[in-house]
Enzyme design. Structure first.
Site, PDB file in Angstrom:
ATOM      1  N   TYR A  18      17.530  40.519  -4.182  1.00  0.00           N
ATOM      2  CA  TYR A  18      17.678  40.307  -2.741  1.00  0.00           C
ATOM      3  C   TYR A  18      17.592  41.638  -1.993  1.00  0.00           C
ATOM      4  O   TYR A  18      16.875  41.754  -0.990  1.00  0.00           O
ATOM      5  CB  TYR A  18      19.009  39.608  -2.455  1.00  0.00           C
ATOM      6  CG  TYR A  18      19.175  39.160  -1.033  1.00  0.00           C
ATOM      7  CD1 TYR A  18      18.717  37.919  -0.618  1.00  0.00           C
ATOM      8  CD2 TYR A  18      19.802  39.983  -0.091  1.00  0.00           C
ATOM      9  CE1 TYR A  18      18.865  37.506   0.704  1.00  0.00           C
ATOM     10  CE2 TYR A  18      19.956  39.570   1.216  1.00  0.00           C
ATOM     11  CZ  TYR A  18      19.491  38.332   1.611  1.00  0.00           C
ATOM     12  OH  TYR A  18      19.637  37.935   2.917  1.00  0.00           O
ATOM     13  N   HIS A  22      14.520  42.898   0.602  1.00  0.00           N
ATOM     14  CA  HIS A  22      14.805  43.257   1.988  1.00  0.00           C
ATOM     15  C   HIS A  22      14.512  44.734   2.268  1.00  0.00           C
ATOM     16  O   HIS A  22      14.121  45.073   3.386  1.00  0.00           O
ATOM     17  CB  HIS A  22      16.244  42.885   2.351  1.00  0.00           C
ATOM     18  CG  HIS A  22      16.375  41.442   2.705  1.00  0.00           C
ATOM     19  ND1 HIS A  22      16.422  40.447   1.751  1.00  0.00           N
ATOM     20  CD2 HIS A  22      16.424  40.826   3.907  1.00  0.00           C
ATOM     21  CE1 HIS A  22      16.508  39.279   2.353  1.00  0.00           C
ATOM     22  NE2 HIS A  22      16.511  39.482   3.667  1.00  0.00           N
ATOM     23  N   TYR A  41      19.917  44.034  12.813  1.00  0.00           N
ATOM     24  CA  TYR A  41      20.062  42.922  11.869  1.00  0.00           C
ATOM     25  C   TYR A  41      20.674  43.501  10.611  1.00  0.00           C
ATOM     26  O   TYR A  41      20.071  44.318   9.938  1.00  0.00           O
ATOM     27  CB  TYR A  41      18.686  42.313  11.595  1.00  0.00           C
ATOM     28  CG  TYR A  41      18.656  40.978  10.885  1.00  0.00           C
ATOM     29  CD1 TYR A  41      19.773  40.432  10.255  1.00  0.00           C
ATOM     30  CD2 TYR A  41      17.475  40.260  10.842  1.00  0.00           C
ATOM     31  CE1 TYR A  41      19.705  39.212   9.610  1.00  0.00           C
ATOM     32  CE2 TYR A  41      17.397  39.031  10.202  1.00  0.00           C
ATOM     33  CZ  TYR A  41      18.517  38.509   9.595  1.00  0.00           C
ATOM     34  OH  TYR A  41      18.440  37.296   8.954  1.00  0.00           O
ATOM     35  N   TRP A  76       8.011  33.950   4.054  1.00  0.00           N
ATOM     36  CA  TRP A  76       9.185  34.711   3.617  1.00  0.00           C
ATOM     37  C   TRP A  76      10.193  33.785   2.946  1.00  0.00           C
ATOM     38  O   TRP A  76      10.742  34.113   1.906  1.00  0.00           O
ATOM     39  CB  TRP A  76       9.813  35.449   4.805  1.00  0.00           C
ATOM     40  CG  TRP A  76      11.021  36.250   4.431  1.00  0.00           C
ATOM     41  CD1 TRP A  76      12.328  35.893   4.609  1.00  0.00           C
ATOM     42  CD2 TRP A  76      11.052  37.542   3.801  1.00  0.00           C
ATOM     43  NE1 TRP A  76      13.166  36.878   4.139  1.00  0.00           N
ATOM     44  CE2 TRP A  76      12.404  37.899   3.639  1.00  0.00           C
ATOM     45  CE3 TRP A  76      10.073  38.418   3.375  1.00  0.00           C
ATOM     46  CZ2 TRP A  76      12.795  39.097   3.060  1.00  0.00           C
ATOM     47  CZ3 TRP A  76      10.460  39.621   2.801  1.00  0.00           C
ATOM     48  CH2 TRP A  76      11.819  39.942   2.646  1.00  0.00           C
ATOM     49  N   TRP A  77      10.432  32.627   3.556  1.00  0.00           N
ATOM     50  CA  TRP A  77      11.367  31.668   2.959  1.00  0.00           C
ATOM     51  C   TRP A  77      10.930  31.288   1.556  1.00  0.00           C
ATOM     52  O   TRP A  77      11.745  31.229   0.642  1.00  0.00           O
ATOM     53  CB  TRP A  77      11.463  30.415   3.809  1.00  0.00           C
ATOM     54  CG  TRP A  77      12.189  30.563   5.108  1.00  0.00           C
ATOM     55  CD1 TRP A  77      12.960  31.611   5.525  1.00  0.00           C
ATOM     56  CD2 TRP A  77      12.199  29.617   6.157  1.00  0.00           C
ATOM     57  NE1 TRP A  77      13.446  31.364   6.783  1.00  0.00           N
ATOM     58  CE2 TRP A  77      12.989  30.150   7.197  1.00  0.00           C
ATOM     59  CE3 TRP A  77      11.604  28.380   6.347  1.00  0.00           C
ATOM     60  CZ2 TRP A  77      13.223  29.462   8.376  1.00  0.00           C
ATOM     61  CZ3 TRP A  77      11.830  27.696   7.529  1.00  0.00           C
ATOM     62  CH2 TRP A  77      12.635  28.225   8.534  1.00  0.00           C
TER      63      TRP A  77
END
Length: 104
Positions: A18, A22, A41, A76-77
Protein backbone atom coordinates in the site's frame (compact mmCIF):
# COMPACT_ATOMS: atom_id res chain seq x y z
CA UNK A 1 -11.93 25.00 2.70
CA UNK A 2 -13.48 21.69 3.75
CA UNK A 3 -11.77 19.07 5.87
CA UNK A 4 -12.93 15.58 4.97
CA UNK A 5 -12.07 12.35 6.75
CA UNK A 6 -12.97 8.75 6.04
CA UNK A 7 -11.80 5.28 6.92
CA UNK A 8 -11.01 2.23 4.82
CA UNK A 9 -9.66 -1.25 5.53
CA UNK A 10 -6.31 -2.66 4.43
CA UNK A 11 -5.88 -6.42 4.07
CA UNK A 12 -3.49 -7.87 6.67
CA UNK A 13 0.16 -7.92 5.60
CA UNK A 14 -0.29 -5.31 2.86
CA UNK A 15 1.23 -2.22 4.51
CA UNK A 16 4.39 -2.25 2.37
CA UNK A 17 2.48 -2.75 -0.90
CA UNK A 18 0.00 0.00 0.00
CA UNK A 19 2.78 2.41 0.95
CA UNK A 20 4.80 1.64 -2.19
CA UNK A 21 1.84 2.13 -4.51
CA UNK A 22 0.97 5.47 -2.92
CA UNK A 23 4.59 6.65 -2.93
CA UNK A 24 4.49 6.01 -6.68
CA UNK A 25 1.07 7.62 -7.23
CA UNK A 26 0.34 8.09 -10.90
CA UNK A 27 0.90 11.68 -12.07
CA UNK A 28 -2.47 11.70 -13.85
CA UNK A 29 -4.25 10.69 -10.62
CA UNK A 30 -2.43 13.35 -8.61
CA UNK A 31 -3.38 15.96 -11.22
CA UNK A 32 -7.01 14.82 -11.16
CA UNK A 33 -7.14 15.15 -7.37
CA UNK A 34 -5.62 18.62 -7.50
CA UNK A 35 -8.15 19.65 -10.19
CA UNK A 36 -10.92 18.38 -7.89
CA UNK A 37 -9.70 20.82 -5.22
CA UNK A 38 -7.75 18.40 -3.02
CA UNK A 39 -4.82 20.41 -1.66
CA UNK A 40 -3.80 18.06 1.14
CA UNK A 41 -4.35 14.32 1.41
CA UNK A 42 -2.95 12.17 4.20
CA UNK A 43 -3.61 8.51 4.97
CA UNK A 44 -2.70 6.94 8.31
CA UNK A 45 -2.71 3.26 9.26
CA UNK A 46 -3.77 1.67 12.55
CA UNK A 47 -1.75 -1.55 12.27
CA UNK A 48 -3.69 -3.27 15.07
CA UNK A 49 -7.01 -3.06 13.18
CA UNK A 50 -5.73 -2.58 9.59
CA UNK A 51 -7.86 0.57 9.48
CA UNK A 52 -6.77 3.34 7.14
CA UNK A 53 -7.72 6.88 8.20
CA UNK A 54 -7.75 9.38 5.36
CA UNK A 55 -7.85 13.18 5.68
CA UNK A 56 -8.25 15.73 2.91
CA UNK A 57 -8.40 19.49 2.64
CA UNK A 58 -10.65 20.37 -0.25
CA UNK A 59 -11.61 23.67 -1.82
CA UNK A 60 -15.13 23.75 -3.19
CA UNK A 61 -17.75 21.10 -2.57
CA UNK A 62 -15.98 18.09 -4.06
CA UNK A 63 -13.17 15.79 -3.07
CA UNK A 64 -11.78 12.45 -4.10
CA UNK A 65 -15.01 10.70 -3.19
CA UNK A 66 -16.76 12.52 -6.07
CA UNK A 67 -14.49 11.10 -8.79
CA UNK A 68 -16.00 7.60 -8.92
CA UNK A 69 -16.94 7.78 -12.61
CA UNK A 70 -13.52 8.91 -13.78
CA UNK A 71 -11.63 6.18 -15.71
CA UNK A 72 -8.33 7.06 -13.98
CA UNK A 73 -9.93 6.55 -10.56
CA UNK A 74 -11.55 3.29 -11.67
CA UNK A 75 -8.17 2.06 -12.93
CA UNK A 76 -6.57 3.00 -9.58
CA UNK A 77 -9.30 1.12 -7.70
CA UNK A 78 -8.65 -1.99 -9.79
CA UNK A 79 -4.91 -1.61 -9.10
CA UNK A 80 -5.54 -1.42 -5.34
CA UNK A 81 -8.34 -4.02 -5.07
CA UNK A 82 -6.05 -6.93 -4.24
CA UNK A 83 -4.72 -5.32 -1.05
CA UNK A 84 -7.76 -3.69 0.54
CA UNK A 85 -11.42 -4.23 1.32
CA UNK A 86 -13.46 -3.23 -1.75
CA UNK A 87 -17.00 -3.06 -3.09
CA UNK A 88 -18.05 -5.08 -6.17
CA UNK A 89 -16.98 -2.15 -8.44
CA UNK A 90 -13.45 -2.21 -6.86
CA UNK A 91 -14.05 1.05 -4.99
CA UNK A 92 -12.66 0.93 -1.46
CA UNK A 93 -15.18 0.25 1.26
CA UNK A 94 -15.15 3.72 2.76
CA UNK A 95 -16.95 5.28 5.71
CA UNK A 96 -17.18 9.06 6.03
CA UNK A 97 -16.26 10.35 9.47
CA UNK A 98 -17.91 13.24 11.25
CA UNK A 99 -15.64 15.97 12.57
CA UNK A 100 -16.35 16.42 16.27
CA UNK A 101 -13.42 18.70 17.16
CA UNK A 102 -11.16 21.12 15.32
CA UNK A 103 -8.52 23.45 16.75
CA UNK A 104 -6.94 26.18 14.66
Amino acid sequence: MQRLAFKMKLNPGQKEAYTKRHNEIWPELKKLLEEAGVSEYSIFLDEDTHTLFAFQKVSGNGGSQDLANNPIVQKWWAFMADIMETNPDNSPVSTALEEVFYME
